[in-house]
Scaffold this motif. Structure first.
Motif, PDB file in Angstrom:
ATOM      1  N   LYS A  98       0.829  -1.200   0.000  1.00 52.29           N
ATOM      2  CA  LYS A  98       0.000   0.000   0.000  1.00 52.29           C
ATOM      3  C   LYS A  98       0.864   1.251   0.000  1.00 52.29           C
ATOM      4  N   TYR A  99       0.587   2.183  -0.936  1.00 53.95           N
ATOM      5  CA  TYR A  99       1.329   3.433  -1.029  1.00 53.95           C
ATOM      6  C   TYR A  99       0.504   4.601  -0.501  1.00 53.95           C
ATOM      7  N   SER A 100      -0.781   4.590  -0.788  1.00 56.48           N
ATOM      8  CA  SER A 100      -1.684   5.622  -0.282  1.00 56.48           C
ATOM      9  C   SER A 100      -3.004   4.951   0.060  1.00 56.48           C
TER      10      SER A 100
ATOM     11  N   THR B  61      -1.926   0.748  -4.474  1.00 56.47           N
ATOM     12  CA  THR B  61      -0.961  -0.276  -4.083  1.00 56.47           C
ATOM     13  C   THR B  61      -0.048  -0.563  -5.265  1.00 56.47           C
ATOM     14  N   TYR B  62       1.165  -1.032  -4.963  1.00 54.68           N
ATOM     15  CA  TYR B  62       2.132  -1.291  -6.021  1.00 54.68           C
ATOM     16  C   TYR B  62       2.798  -2.647  -5.827  1.00 54.68           C
ATOM     17  N   ALA B  63       3.142  -3.239  -6.960  1.00 53.77           N
ATOM     18  CA  ALA B  63       3.798  -4.545  -6.935  1.00 53.77           C
ATOM     19  C   ALA B  63       5.192  -4.432  -6.326  1.00 53.77           C
ATOM     20  N   PRO B  64       5.542  -5.332  -5.407  1.00 57.69           N
ATOM     21  CA  PRO B  64       6.862  -5.291  -4.750  1.00 57.69           C
ATOM     22  C   PRO B  64       7.918  -6.116  -5.463  1.00 57.69           C
ATOM     23  N   TYR B  65       7.556  -6.738  -6.586  1.00 65.47           N
ATOM     24  CA  TYR B  65       8.375  -7.812  -7.131  1.00 65.47           C
ATOM     25  C   TYR B  65       9.780  -7.372  -7.537  1.00 65.47           C
ATOM     26  N   LYS B  66       9.919  -6.190  -8.114  1.00 68.44           N
ATOM     27  CA  LYS B  66      11.246  -5.718  -8.516  1.00 68.44           C
ATOM     28  C   LYS B  66      12.194  -5.693  -7.314  1.00 68.44           C
ATOM     29  N   PHE B  67      11.704  -5.177  -6.193  1.00 67.64           N
ATOM     30  CA  PHE B  67      12.526  -5.053  -4.990  1.00 67.64           C
ATOM     31  C   PHE B  67      12.773  -6.422  -4.351  1.00 67.64           C
ATOM     32  N   GLU B  68      11.775  -7.271  -4.349  1.00 66.08           N
ATOM     33  CA  GLU B  68      11.946  -8.599  -3.754  1.00 66.08           C
ATOM     34  C   GLU B  68      12.916  -9.444  -4.575  1.00 66.08           C
ATOM     35  N   ILE B  69      12.837  -9.341  -5.894  1.00 65.65           N
ATOM     36  CA  ILE B  69      13.753 -10.092  -6.740  1.00 65.65           C
ATOM     37  C   ILE B  69      15.182  -9.589  -6.562  1.00 65.65           C
ATOM     38  N   GLU B  70      15.352  -8.287  -6.400  1.00 63.62           N
ATOM     39  CA  GLU B  70      16.691  -7.739  -6.120  1.00 63.62           C
ATOM     40  C   GLU B  70      17.243  -8.306  -4.807  1.00 63.62           C
ATOM     41  N   MET B  71      16.396  -8.357  -3.768  1.00 66.70           N
ATOM     42  CA  MET B  71      16.831  -8.933  -2.487  1.00 66.70           C
ATOM     43  C   MET B  71      17.273 -10.381  -2.670  1.00 66.70           C
ATOM     44  N   ILE B  72      16.474 -11.135  -3.412  1.00 64.23           N
ATOM     45  CA  ILE B  72      16.759 -12.554  -3.597  1.00 64.23           C
ATOM     46  C   ILE B  72      18.048 -12.750  -4.383  1.00 64.23           C
ATOM     47  N   ARG B  73      18.239 -11.975  -5.422  1.00 60.59           N
ATOM     48  CA  ARG B  73      19.458 -12.096  -6.219  1.00 60.59           C
ATOM     49  C   ARG B  73      20.691 -11.692  -5.403  1.00 60.59           C
ATOM     50  N   ASN B  74      20.545 -10.661  -4.575  1.00 66.98           N
ATOM     51  CA  ASN B  74      21.657 -10.183  -3.751  1.00 66.98           C
ATOM     52  C   ASN B  74      21.846 -11.020  -2.487  1.00 66.98           C
ATOM     53  N   LYS B  75      20.827 -11.814  -2.145  1.00 69.28           N
ATOM     54  CA  LYS B  75      20.824 -12.652  -0.938  1.00 69.28           C
ATOM     55  C   LYS B  75      20.969 -11.807   0.333  1.00 69.28           C
ATOM     56  N   VAL B  76      20.420 -10.603   0.305  1.00 74.68           N
ATOM     57  CA  VAL B  76      20.465  -9.698   1.455  1.00 74.68           C
ATOM     58  C   VAL B  76      19.061  -9.145   1.691  1.00 74.68           C
TER      59      VAL B  76
ATOM     60  N   ASP C  90      11.167   1.777   0.601  1.00 76.01           N
ATOM     61  CA  ASP C  90      11.871   2.024  -0.664  1.00 76.01           C
ATOM     62  C   ASP C  90      10.905   1.979  -1.842  1.00 76.01           C
ATOM     63  N   LEU C  91       9.941   1.068  -1.780  1.00 84.19           N
ATOM     64  CA  LEU C  91       8.958   0.976  -2.851  1.00 84.19           C
ATOM     65  C   LEU C  91       8.127   2.256  -2.918  1.00 84.19           C
ATOM     66  N   ALA C  92       7.711   2.754  -1.756  1.00 87.48           N
ATOM     67  CA  ALA C  92       6.926   3.987  -1.718  1.00 87.48           C
ATOM     68  C   ALA C  92       7.726   5.155  -2.286  1.00 87.48           C
ATOM     69  N   LYS C  93       9.009   5.262  -1.911  1.00 90.49           N
ATOM     70  CA  LYS C  93       9.854   6.358  -2.403  1.00 90.49           C
ATOM     71  C   LYS C  93      10.039   6.279  -3.916  1.00 90.49           C
ATOM     72  N   SER C  94      10.149   5.069  -4.434  1.00 88.93           N
ATOM     73  CA  SER C  94      10.362   4.919  -5.872  1.00 88.93           C
ATOM     74  C   SER C  94       9.171   5.442  -6.652  1.00 88.93           C
ATOM     75  N   HIS C  95       7.974   5.317  -6.082  1.00 93.00           N
ATOM     76  CA  HIS C  95       6.784   5.810  -6.782  1.00 93.00           C
ATOM     77  C   HIS C  95       6.607   7.310  -6.576  1.00 93.00           C
ATOM     78  N   GLU C  96       7.114   7.835  -5.483  1.00 96.48           N
ATOM     79  CA  GLU C  96       7.099   9.289  -5.311  1.00 96.48           C
ATOM     80  C   GLU C  96       7.939   9.973  -6.395  1.00 96.48           C
ATOM     81  N   LEU C  97       9.049   9.317  -6.754  1.00 96.97           N
ATOM     82  CA  LEU C  97       9.929   9.872  -7.777  1.00 96.97           C
ATOM     83  C   LEU C  97       9.294   9.841  -9.168  1.00 96.97           C
ATOM     84  N   ASP C  98       8.310   8.956  -9.349  1.00 93.42           N
ATOM     85  CA  ASP C  98       7.673   8.831 -10.656  1.00 93.42           C
ATOM     86  C   ASP C  98       6.670   9.953 -10.920  1.00 93.42           C
TER      87      ASP C  98
END
Length: 300
Positions: A262-264, A268-283, A291-299
């Motif tokens: 949920k952003y407002s 609501t926005y899909a978290p998948y880009k951020f979750e996949i980054e976490m999984i690939r980085n293993k962190v 971070d997801l909310a901030k990314s949409h503020e920039l848009d």
């Protein structure tokens, strides 16, 4: 190579090519989708041009179509014999749509026996699959592991084994593991390797066609089926990484079905880009939602 993606949309105005574009925006190299609304039987014809454009885009982007997944709609309940004719005809139509799209795997919830008993429900599932599958079926049906909510079937290995053992063309059957469902059914994901040993002994590791990667909002054995974002639930990030990177499941597509964030009050926005980054980085990123909310503020 890690094969990972998420659920994406399949819209009438661009169909499969739109699905590919959405998957690529998340950094995915696979994805899963419904070919129409999961709650009804209304379907629009497959547009061959969109399909061709999608395959061209996948070829250029390094997505192997072999790893794509279709999810069957929820309205198919194979365990309800009263709907036998509908289940057979609609599931057959969905398989034909997969074949037209060139998709090789379809995830299917086994069904709920609706107070008619486990044995009756399992036999109804077997009879329906026997009426649908034949030697020429080119799509693998991946029976999904369920949480055991209400009268859901497929919440344990033995029920899945019964279905597979009693379907004539069972070489057309596979299994989709869902981590949230496993947790909610009573499987401790911190001991996932033990689960795989039992699965291999009773069914065979080669029968695992895909994995739905979801954290859970619920405690072990709750039988509630409520997904949570990766690392934010009771399963935990490290346990999910063990599933995702398990060598026994190397080459098996991993699909995220985690909740949109949920952003407002209305968005609501899909978290998948951020979750996949976490999984690939293993962190684990404990600020994922912020971070997801901030990314949409920039848009804006």
């Amino acid at each position: 190579m890690l094969i990972i993606g998420s659920h994406v949309s399949f819209k009438s105005d661009d169909q499969l090519v739109g699905s590919v574009k959405e998957a690529l925006s998340y950094g995915s190299n696979t994805f899963m989708f419904y070919t129409g609304a999961p709650q009804n039987a209304m379907r629009k014809p497959i547009n061959g041009k969109y399909t061709m454009d999608a395959y061209n885009l996948m070829y250029k982007s390094g997505i192997d179509p072999v790893n794509l997944i279709v999810h069957a709609p929820y309205i198919i309940n194979l365990a309800n014999r009263d709907n036998f004719s509908f289940n057979v005809s609609f599931l057959t139509e969905e398989i034909e749509r997969c074949e037209e799209l060139g998709i090789l795997k379809m995830v299917l919830h086994p069904g709920s026996h609706i107070k008619r008993g486990v044995e009756e429900g399992l036999n109804a599932i077997v009879d329906t699959l026997n009426a649908v599958l034949n030697k020429d079926t080119s799509v693998f049906i991946c029976l999904e592991t369920m949480a055991g909510k209400g009268s859901e079937l497929g919440a344990n290995i033995d029920e899945l084994k019964y279905i597979i053992d009693n379907v004539k063309f069972n070489e057309k059957l596979m299994v989709c593991l869902d981590t949230c469902h496993l947790n909610d059914s009573g499987i401790d994901i911190s001991k996932f390797d033990d689960y795989l040993l039992e699965f291999d002994k009773k069914i065979g590791i080669n029968k695992i066609g895909c994995v739905h990667v979801n954290d859970s909002k619920n405690e072990l054995g709750s039988h509630k089926d409520r997904h949570e974002n990766i690392g934010y639930g009771t399963i935990g990030f490290d346990n999910l990484l063990n599933v995702i990177y398990n060598k026994k499941l190397e080459g098996v597509p991993k699909i995220l079905e985690t909740p949109w964030i949920k952003y407002s009050d209305k968005e609501t926005y899909a978290p998948y880009k951020f979750e996949i980054e976490m999984i690939r980085n293993k962190v684990f990123n404990e600020n994922l939602k912020e971070d997801l909310a901030k990314s949409h503020e920039l848009d804006f």
